[in-house]
Structure formats: C-alpha cells, structure tokens
Scaffold this motif. Structure first.
Motif, PDB file in Angstrom:
ATOM      1  N   ASP A   8      57.161  64.159   2.320  1.00  0.00           N
ATOM      2  CA  ASP A   8      57.533  65.566   2.815  1.00  0.00           C
ATOM      3  C   ASP A   8      56.719  65.937   3.987  1.00  0.00           C
ATOM      4  OD1 ASP A   8      59.386  65.973   0.975  1.00  0.00           O
ATOM      5  OD2 ASP A   8      57.833  66.559  -0.482  1.00  0.00           O
ATOM      6  N   PHE A  18      64.572  73.358  -0.675  1.00  0.00           N
ATOM      7  CA  PHE A  18      64.971  72.023  -1.690  1.00  0.00           C
ATOM      8  C   PHE A  18      64.744  72.386  -3.226  1.00  0.00           C
ATOM      9  CE2 PHE A  18      64.315  70.118   2.687  1.00  0.00           C
ATOM     10  CZ  PHE A  18      65.451  69.478   2.847  1.00  0.00           C
ATOM     11  N   GLU A  19      63.862  72.741  -3.643  1.00  0.00           N
ATOM     12  CA  GLU A  19      63.589  72.940  -5.048  1.00  0.00           C
ATOM     13  C   GLU A  19      64.377  73.939  -5.412  1.00  0.00           C
ATOM     14  OE1 GLU A  19      59.291  73.372  -5.533  1.00  0.00           O
ATOM     15  OE2 GLU A  19      58.829  71.480  -4.944  1.00  0.00           O
ATOM     16  N   THR A  42      62.395  68.004  -3.337  1.00  0.00           N
ATOM     17  CA  THR A  42      62.423  67.761  -1.888  1.00  0.00           C
ATOM     18  C   THR A  42      62.944  66.294  -1.735  1.00  0.00           C
ATOM     19  OG1 THR A  42      60.343  67.011  -1.971  1.00  0.00           O
ATOM     20  CG2 THR A  42      60.532  69.678  -1.741  1.00  0.00           C
ATOM     21  N   PRO A  43      63.079  66.144  -0.440  1.00  0.00           N
ATOM     22  CA  PRO A  43      63.356  64.595  -0.158  1.00  0.00           C
ATOM     23  C   PRO A  43      62.341  63.443  -0.632  1.00  0.00           C
ATOM     24  CG  PRO A  43      63.915  66.039   1.627  1.00  0.00           C
ATOM     25  CD  PRO A  43      63.548  66.777   0.917  1.00  0.00           C
ATOM     26  N   TYR A  50      60.250  74.885   3.429  1.00  0.00           N
ATOM     27  CA  TYR A  50      60.961  73.719   3.180  1.00  0.00           C
ATOM     28  C   TYR A  50      60.768  73.269   1.820  1.00  0.00           C
ATOM     29  CZ  TYR A  50      60.729  68.365   3.121  1.00  0.00           C
ATOM     30  OH  TYR A  50      60.847  66.821   2.744  1.00  0.00           O
ATOM     31  N   PHE A  51      59.763  73.377   0.995  1.00  0.00           N
ATOM     32  CA  PHE A  51      59.715  73.143  -0.512  1.00  0.00           C
ATOM     33  C   PHE A  51      60.616  73.926  -1.061  1.00  0.00           C
ATOM     34  CE2 PHE A  51      55.608  71.399   1.285  1.00  0.00           C
ATOM     35  CZ  PHE A  51      55.707  70.222   0.775  1.00  0.00           C
ATOM     36  N   ARG A 105      61.398  65.003 -10.007  1.00  0.00           N
ATOM     37  CA  ARG A 105      62.023  66.401  -9.800  1.00  0.00           C
ATOM     38  C   ARG A 105      61.297  67.499 -10.558  1.00  0.00           C
ATOM     39  NH1 ARG A 105      67.270  68.039 -13.176  1.00  0.00           N
ATOM     40  NH2 ARG A 105      66.445  70.026 -12.451  1.00  0.00           N
ATOM     41  N   MET A 145      57.894  67.184   7.744  1.00  0.00           N
ATOM     42  CA  MET A 145      57.466  68.401   8.249  1.00  0.00           C
ATOM     43  C   MET A 145      56.661  68.255   9.509  1.00  0.00           C
ATOM     44  SD  MET A 145      55.893  70.072   4.507  1.00  0.00           S
ATOM     45  CE  MET A 145      55.173  71.257   5.566  1.00  0.00           C
ATOM     46  N   ASN A 161      55.135  77.517  -5.004  1.00  0.00           N
ATOM     47  CA  ASN A 161      54.982  76.981  -3.730  1.00  0.00           C
ATOM     48  C   ASN A 161      54.158  77.842  -2.893  1.00  0.00           C
ATOM     49  OD1 ASN A 161      56.666  74.439  -3.289  1.00  0.00           O
ATOM     50  ND2 ASN A 161      58.460  75.883  -4.135  1.00  0.00           N
ATOM     51  N   LYS A 205      60.446  63.947  -3.247  1.00  0.00           N
ATOM     52  CA  LYS A 205      60.576  63.791  -4.550  1.00  0.00           C
ATOM     53  C   LYS A 205      61.685  63.086  -4.931  1.00  0.00           C
ATOM     54  CE  LYS A 205      58.283  68.032  -6.189  1.00  0.00           C
ATOM     55  NZ  LYS A 205      57.715  68.546  -4.845  1.00  0.00           N
ATOM     56  N   ARG A 206      62.821  62.993  -4.245  1.00  0.00           N
ATOM     57  CA  ARG A 206      63.820  62.186  -4.573  1.00  0.00           C
ATOM     58  C   ARG A 206      63.574  60.809  -4.037  1.00  0.00           C
ATOM     59  NH1 ARG A 206      69.381  64.943  -1.862  1.00  0.00           N
ATOM     60  NH2 ARG A 206      70.024  63.079  -2.592  1.00  0.00           N
TER      61      ARG A 206
END
Length: 315
Positions: free
Chosen positions: A57, A113-114, A121-122, A109-110, A130, A61, A148, A124-125
């Motif tokens: 992540d 996505f969360e 986030t990407p 950003y966080f 998750r 960023m 966050n 985590k994916r």
C-alpha cells in the motif's frame, strides 16, 4: 492399547470472556460472536502478512504523486507557470489539489478501500486478508475512521517528526522513532495480533476465507418447495445478519452450519418436511435462507428502506 485422543485446545475469547473450541484452523485464531450467539473462528493475519500488505500500500501511495507529476509533464501544459505569485488563483488551486492528493494518499486511501465491500486495501487483497468488525457484522464508518486515524499517531506523524528532528539534530527524533517502532511492533505482543487502531476501532484483520460463495448454488438450493419462506420469516433479520450468514457459508464448517441453522429455524419457526429423507442439509437450508433474505433486503433498498439488523424495526 489405543491412545486417548487429546481434547481440543480451548482459545480464550478476549472480547466476550468465554472460550471456544478451535478446530480446523491453523495458527492464531480471531473469534467473533454473531448476533445469533454463535462463535466463529477466523485465521488471524500474521504480523508478516500485515507488514507485507502495508508495504504494498505504501508503494501505491508513493506512486500516486509520481504519476501526477508524470501526467503534468506529458500533457501540453506549457502555458502553466508554477513560478507565479503565491496569491495567484491558479497557484492556490494547484496547492489545494496537492494537499487533497497527499491527504488521500496518506489517510483517505485506507479509509476509502476499507469502507468498500471487500473491506481491504489493494495491499490486503494481494495478501488475502481483510478487516472485520469484532462482532462479525458490517464495518461501520466510525470503526474504519478510528483505526486509520490512529495510524497517524502510530506511524506517519512520529516518523515525520523523527526525520525532521534528525535532520536538524537532537534527541526528539530518536524519541519519535522509538514511539513509532514500539507501536508498530505491538501486534507481536498480544494474542489478537492487533495494533492500537484495531483495539480502539473494534476491528481485527483476518485471512479471507478460501471458499467463495457461489450464488448459483444459493439459487439452486431454493428450488425445493419446502425451502421457500414466508415474508414474515424472511423479515426476521437485517443486513448485519446477512453479512454474518455469508461468512458462515464461506467457511462451511459443519458445527457452525448446524448451530446457525438451528437458531434460525427456531427464530422463524420453520417447519421442515415430515419425511426425514426430504429434510434439507444445514448448508442447503442456510443457502436458501441467504438467497431469500438477500432478495428481501435488496428489494427494500430499491424502495429506499434499509434494515440495519434484527433489532431495527421492520417498516
């Protein structure tokens, strides 16, 4: 002489004060209690997995402002002069866009996505983990913002102070660095493998269940006549219980399926077929009820009505 089998290991549920038999899950387990009182075990994301997701992540960023700079040089913007006076309207607009971009890349950003359906986030994916709520329900905006916002206190702010102080000399930079290091290593020293933001936000990070829910199977399970439900039976639950039921179906653990099916049958006063041979399995029953509940809730949403959980009045 046959050996006496060892009893299953009991893991303490730190949030509910009880215990749960952990079986079929390798490694540390995160336990959540569903609205129906059934305890579910998820494989807790390890420190290394979470660190790997964070690094991915962070690289994304960092790439965001780099891409914007490249776009500036690639686009025909020769007439744009950033050396103009600071009070020039265009210069102020550029400064605002830069601040908003940096804010999104650092904090938004966080959160963005969360708050999505995947709660990841990407990074985590990629690492197949998750964020979940400690009660197994929907992640609330307050929980996501809290976990966050604390990242600023845990990581970004102390590291920024550390680099600034070290550049000018002094002991403040070392203190800030040790602060960030201590909070970063916190997951290594608690059973939940959680950081400070997780504790205050009421969240946990777990591995995504391997089994993806097949909606085709859910629809097929509802074909039999005795697996149809009345409007009153379907209206017994809300969106929170739907999310929990989806997790149960993904996990597909027999003991959990049986416990959840029994509780739902009792709550909706479901009467099965008289012939034992015609009785659907617990999984078939839950898949059929999931399909019916999902269709019911989606129909309500089209009418602008939502039901948060089973305690929310059905209107």
């Amino acid at each position: 002489m046959a050996k006496t089998p060892k009893p299953r290991k009991l893991k303490q549920d730190l949030m509910k004060g009880g215990t749960i038999a952990v079986g079929g899950i390798e490694g540390p387990t995160t336990v959540v209690t569903t609205p129906e009182g059934v305890r579910l075990g998820f494989r807790t994301a390890s420190f290394g997995t979470r660190l790997g997701a964070l690094l991915i992540d962070l690289m994304i960023m960092i790439a965001i402002p780099i891409v914007l700079v490249l776009v500036y040089f690639l686009l025909p913007l020769e007439h744009v002069n950033l050396d103009m006076a600071p009070d020039h309207p265009f210069r102020q607009l550029v400064n605002i866009l830069i601040i908003l971009t940096l804010f999104f890349a650092r904090s938004g950003y966080f959160m963005f996505f969360e708050m999505g359906p995947r709660a990841a986030t990407p990074g985590k994916r990629v690492m197949k983990i998750r964020v979940i709520s400690h009660d197994g329900g929907h992640l609330t905006p307050a929980a996501v913002i809290t976990r966050n916002a604390l990242r600023e206190v845990e990581l970004f702010l102390p590291l920024t102070l550390s680099f600034q102080a070290m550049a000018g000399g002094g002991w403040l930079g070392l203190v800030a660095f040790l602060w960030a290091l201590g909070l970063a290593l916190l997951p290594l020293f608690n059973k939940a493998k959680a950081r400070l933001g997780d504790f205050l936000g009421g969240t946990r990070v777990v591995h995504v269940p391997r089994e993806a829910l097949s909606f085709d199977l859910v629809e097929q399970a509802a074909v039999s006549s005795w697996l149809q439900f009345t409007p009153e039976q379907v209206a017994a639950y809300g969106e929170k219980e739907l999310t929990v039921l989806e997790e149960v179906l993904r996990e597909r653990r027999a003991s959990t399926l049986q416990a959840v099916a029994s509780r739902i049958k009792a709550r909706i006063d479901w009467k099965g077929p008289k012939a034992e041979a015609d009785m659907p399995s617990d999984e078939s029953f839950l898949r059929a009820y999931y399909a019916a509940l999902r269709a019911h809730l989606e129909g309500r949403m089209l009418m602008g009505r939502r039901r948060k959980d089973k305690f929310d009045p059905a209107t």
